[in-house]
Enzyme design. Structure first.
Site, mmCIF file in Angstrom:
data_model
loop_
_atom_site.group_PDB
_atom_site.id
_atom_site.type_symbol
_atom_site.label_atom_id
_atom_site.label_comp_id
_atom_site.label_asym_id
_atom_site.label_seq_id
_atom_site.Cartn_x
_atom_site.Cartn_y
_atom_site.Cartn_z
ATOM 1 N N LEU A 174 0.702 -1.325 -0.091
ATOM 2 C CA LEU A 174 -0.052 0.124 -0.152
ATOM 3 C C LEU A 174 0.884 1.217 -0.013
ATOM 4 C CD1 LEU A 174 -2.976 -1.022 2.374
ATOM 5 C CD2 LEU A 174 -2.800 -1.155 0.050
ATOM 6 N N HIS A 193 2.665 4.295 -1.766
ATOM 7 C CA HIS A 193 2.385 5.062 -2.838
ATOM 8 C C HIS A 193 3.787 5.204 -3.746
ATOM 9 C CE1 HIS A 193 -0.767 6.995 -0.376
ATOM 10 N NE2 HIS A 193 -1.585 7.097 -1.743
ATOM 11 N N MET A 234 8.760 5.065 4.116
ATOM 12 C CA MET A 234 8.975 3.496 3.725
ATOM 13 C C MET A 234 10.407 3.317 2.564
ATOM 14 S SD MET A 234 6.629 2.041 5.567
ATOM 15 C CE MET A 234 7.302 0.643 5.098
ATOM 16 N N GLU A 235 10.261 4.342 2.048
ATOM 17 C CA GLU A 235 11.488 4.057 1.048
ATOM 18 C C GLU A 235 13.051 4.090 1.965
ATOM 19 O OE1 GLU A 235 8.297 5.335 -1.411
ATOM 20 O OE2 GLU A 235 8.951 6.002 0.498
ATOM 21 N N ASP A 290 24.217 -11.182 2.613
ATOM 22 C CA ASP A 290 24.482 -12.330 1.469
ATOM 23 C C ASP A 290 25.717 -12.004 1.233
ATOM 24 O OD1 ASP A 290 23.850 -13.994 -0.752
ATOM 25 O OD2 ASP A 290 24.167 -12.053 -1.775
#
Length: 143
Positions: free
Chosen positions: A61, A63, A97-98, A112
């Site tokens: 959700l 944007h 969120m970014e 990794d």
């Protein structure tokens, strides 16, 4: 998804931080540039930048936000690598969120890269540490 179409476009910035806890051998491999897979810090930095730009594909959700700048700093400490991301935009909604996605994926890429040296690497303490712009104004965990 929240409708943000009526919100004004404003300059916004978010910072996030996190850490990857590592054993002594992994820390030494990072410091001496002898990680078997190559330049782990460079790979983590690029992975974080890519992730910030692709956040809406990963967070259902979120944007689509025009990411205008991403800075990823990785600092090798005695027992961990600290990761900090700063992400900037001029858009209608925040960019937290970014920044979080950037730190998360940079940490995953680092794990990794060093997993052959440290099978017990641990990602910790990922959080938003500051934001500016938008209706809710500025905020910092240090304030």
């Amino acid at each position: 998804m929240v409708d943000v179409s009526a919100k004004p476009v404003t300059a916004r910035q978010a910072q996030a931080r996190g850490s990857v806890r590592l054993c002594d051998a992994a820390i030494e491999a990072l410091r001496s540039d002898t990680v078997p897979k190559g330049d782990a810090l460079a790979v983590a930095r690029i992975a974080g930048i890519q992730a910030a730009k692709r956040t809406p594909e990963l967070v259902p959700l979120a944007h689509p936000v025009a990411v205008h700048a991403v800075a990823v700093d990785l600092v090798v400490r005695d027992d961990r690598v600290d990761i900090e991301a700063t992400v900037r935009t001029a858009d209608r909604t925040g960019i937290e969120m970014e920044a979080l996605t950037c730190v998360s994926v940079a940490a995953l890429a680092l794990v990794d890269m060093v997993k052959a040296v440290d099978k017990h690497a641990r990602i910790t303490d990922i959080r938003v540490t500051a934001k500016s712009g938008g209706r809710s104004g500025d905020w910092s965990e240090d304030a």
